[in-house]
Enzyme design. Structure first.
Site, mmCIF file in Angstrom:
data_model
loop_
_atom_site.group_PDB
_atom_site.id
_atom_site.type_symbol
_atom_site.label_atom_id
_atom_site.label_comp_id
_atom_site.label_asym_id
_atom_site.label_seq_id
_atom_site.Cartn_x
_atom_site.Cartn_y
_atom_site.Cartn_z
ATOM 1 N N CYS A 21 -22.077 7.893 -19.984
ATOM 2 C CA CYS A 21 -21.601 7.757 -21.354
ATOM 3 C C CYS A 21 -22.435 6.701 -22.078
ATOM 4 O O CYS A 21 -23.210 5.971 -21.453
ATOM 5 C CB CYS A 21 -20.132 7.380 -21.375
ATOM 6 S SG CYS A 21 -19.795 5.701 -20.832
ATOM 7 N N CYS A 24 -22.054 3.184 -20.794
ATOM 8 C CA CYS A 24 -22.695 2.970 -19.497
ATOM 9 C C CYS A 24 -24.210 2.848 -19.657
ATOM 10 O O CYS A 24 -24.854 2.092 -18.934
ATOM 11 C CB CYS A 24 -22.330 4.086 -18.520
ATOM 12 S SG CYS A 24 -20.688 3.835 -17.794
ATOM 13 N N CYS A 100 -17.712 10.724 -18.020
ATOM 14 C CA CYS A 100 -18.884 9.970 -17.567
ATOM 15 C C CYS A 100 -18.910 9.900 -16.032
ATOM 16 O O CYS A 100 -17.891 9.620 -15.399
ATOM 17 C CB CYS A 100 -18.839 8.571 -18.157
ATOM 18 S SG CYS A 100 -20.074 7.449 -17.501
ATOM 19 N N CYS A 103 -18.382 5.660 -15.092
ATOM 20 C CA CYS A 103 -17.140 4.927 -15.378
ATOM 21 C C CYS A 103 -15.913 5.843 -15.330
ATOM 22 O O CYS A 103 -14.792 5.376 -15.473
ATOM 23 C CB CYS A 103 -17.228 4.222 -16.725
ATOM 24 S SG CYS A 103 -17.282 5.345 -18.124
ATOM 25 N N ASP A 336 24.979 -31.048 2.589
ATOM 26 C CA ASP A 336 25.797 -30.013 3.202
ATOM 27 C C ASP A 336 26.801 -29.465 2.189
ATOM 28 O O ASP A 336 27.065 -30.087 1.159
ATOM 29 C CB ASP A 336 26.552 -30.577 4.410
ATOM 30 C CG ASP A 336 25.606 -30.880 5.561
ATOM 31 O OD1 ASP A 336 24.525 -30.263 5.618
ATOM 32 O OD2 ASP A 336 25.944 -31.746 6.395
HETATM 33 ZN ZN LIG Z 1 -19.432 5.534 -18.595
#
Ligand SMILES: [Zn+2]
Ligand SMILES: *[C@@H]1O[C@H](CO)[C@@H](O)[C@H](O)[C@H]1NC(C)=O
Ligand SMILES: *[C@@H]1O[C@H](CO)[C@@H](O)[C@H](O)[C@H]1NC(C)=O
Length: 521
Positions: A21, A24, A100, A103, A336
């Protein structure tokens, strides 16, 4: 438009042909200009028509079937196809079947304004108070595998073009994703600042259906890298995958995994947004006025032995005010069930987990204190304040050296007169050897410990009873000092008075820890 240079062209074309893409592509070209990642995909598409045609000229590359093993020389064929004169800043062509290859859609559909708005809405629904936010992103592990595969695919070109780049120079998917969405998420939340460190975290998680099958070859290639881990639904954690990729030589990787990575059948799915506010710590001192209230819930075999506890009586109003998802109580020692804590009280701290509200004025803290005080006559609190996590240490610090004061109501077997007990007032710094008391032997190891009674003061009540005030080192077993615990505590009060004595009531008068600081009324 994009700061991609002439020399980037072959790499850009090769990435596009492989099915990357636009974002990327920017990542692989090591573009660190955050603004460029923010541009909506449609805009990018408009400027990229040319490239799309360029890629159509090489349809067999654009439509590589998924999972087909591709030899390295396919790569050089790819760069041949890059001869187009188009703008190199191309996002993936619309003709390519969508997702893509690197990714898996994270930097595509999930970077849209619509998705950012969805995230912002999810955060708003939770109704947290915050000034800034930090985004945290969790990605499926096979993104590392695909990134590695894609890197091997273009590595040669990147080096040839004197782009002396190593894999680490590539912008991580996580960063690119944050750069893409944070502006819109911030806007959706009314302009809050997105920072790298914040008390409030917005977590976004992506999953992918084929993480395990995509990573499977790693387990056979590097069996040592993957061990079953608790609380994880898959052995393919990001850390393990990164480690395995580091170990496996490129030649071996290429035998088992296509380069460039194959076309995915689907994109990642986005999980529900997880909001998390850092814990807030509240400290104070409590008084316990009841002789039938345990400090923490007392449960035996799943059955509650007491209706409530100090912890719960304090935690409920606090959790309500801070709208916390849970709490974690701690205190300077404990008493206690049948022991009261009087005087200025016992220091405690409450960690409020994932609070939706975290800021309170002094007046508001006082109001919470009042709510706690009036909600039960069994306890009361004072000095209630918000503290830092680091401060919590003061409460436990030097616990052994601290002193505590008590008042015990003592029964004597033989009748006594006032004068019979005055000698006790003169005893100072009396060292006791205390074997682990019988009553706690089931949960503590058998040991002998030394504790010091710094001073004593006896007050006659009637011929068989007197009050004994004790100032002791923290951790002294008071009940055992009085009745002797069958000789397991030596010396003890029976020995000192030469008769049987027993303890009927015990009050803690002071816990001498000077934290948290007192709050003036
Ligand atoms: Zn990508
Ligand atoms: C509670 O506090 C203890 C020690 O202060 C810590 O070890 C523990 O992890 C905490 N629990 C939670 C749920 O935060
Ligand atoms: C709550 O009770 C404690 C102990 O009696 C007292 O010191 C404190 O002032 C009270 N606080 C409020 C706000 O009522």
């Amino acid at each position: 438009m994009l700061p991609l240079k002439e020399k980037d062209k072959p790499v850009v074309q090769k990435l596009l042909s492989a099915g990357c893409c636009a974002r990327c592509v920017l990542r692989f070209c090591c573009v660190f200009v955050q603004m460029l990642y923010r541009q909506p995909c449609q805009d990018a598409d408009d400027t990229q028509q040319g490239t799309q045609q360029g890629i159509d000229a090489e349809p067999e590359l654009a439509d590589d079937p998924p999972k087909k093993r591709i030899k390295l020389d396919d790569g050089s064929k790819g760069s041949d196809g890059s001869a187009g004169s188009q703008d190199t800043a191309a996002p993936p062509p619309a003709a390519a079947p969508g997702v893509c290859v690197v990714c898996l859609g994270v930097l595509q559909e999930y970077c849209s304004k619509e998705h950012a708005m969805k995230v912002a809405e999810a955060v708003k629904t939770e109704d947290y108070h915050f000034d800034t936010i930090v985004l945290s992103v969790s990605l499926p592990a096979q993104l590392c595998v695909r990134e590695h595969s894609c890197w091997l695919h273009v590595k040669k070109e990147m080096r040839e073009k004197c782009m002396t780049r190593v894999k680490d120079d590539i912008v991580p998917v996580k960063e690119a994703f944050k750069w893409s969405v944070q502006g819109n998420i911030a806007k959706g939340l009314g302009g809050v600042a997105v920072v790298t460190r914040s008390l409030f975290e917005v977590g976004m998680e992506f999953k992918h259906a084929t993480t395990d099958s995509d990573c499977h070859f790693l387990a056979t290639t590097c069996p040592d890298c993957f061990r079953p881990t608790k609380n994880k639904d898959s052995v393919f954690t990001r850390m393990a995958v990164v480690k395995a990729l580091d170990k496996i030589p490129d030649s071996k990787f290429l035998i088992h995994y296509p380069s460039p990575p194959g076309r995915p059948a689907s994109s990642c799915t986005s999980q529900d947004v997880q909001c998390l506010h850092t814990s807030i710590f509240v400290a104070g001192r409590y008084n316990k006025y009841s002789r039938s209230l345990s400090q923490t819930p007392w449960i035996i075999d799943g059955r509650r032995m007491m209706e409530s506890s100090v912890e719960e009586l304090i935690a409920e109003p606090l959790s309500n005010s801070f709208r916390a998802k849970g709490f974690n109580f701690s205190s300077s020692g404990r008493e206690d069930v049948d022991v009261r804590t009087l005087g200025k009280g016992r220091p405690f701290a409450m960690e409020l987990l994932n609070p939706h509200r975290s800021r309170f004025t002094k007046t508001e803290m006082k109001e919470i204190q009042e709510t706690i005080n009036t909600s039960s006559d069994k306890i009361a609190v004072r000095d209630l304040q918000i503290v830092t996590r680091e401060c919590m240490g003061h409460m436990k610090e030097g616990e052994e050296e601290k002193t505590k004061s008590y008042t015990a109501l003592v029964w004597t077997q033989k009748p006594i007169e006032k004068d019979d007990i005055v000698f006790l007032d003169d005893i100072k710094e009396l060292t006791l050897d205390q074997k682990t008391p019988l009553r706690v032997l089931h949960r503590r190891a058998l040991a002998v410990r030394q504790r010091v009674i710094h001073s004593m003061n006896a007050r006659f009540r009637d011929p068989h009873h007197f009050y004994l005030r004790l100032k002791t080192q923290a951790g002294t077993y008071i009940k055992e000092f009085v009745h002797g615990d069958f000789g397991r505590t030596k010396p003890n009060l029976c020995q000192l008075l030469k008769m049987d004595t027993d303890i009927l009531e015990l009050d803690v008068e002071s816990v001498d820890v000077d934290w948290p600081p007192a709050i003036p009324e």
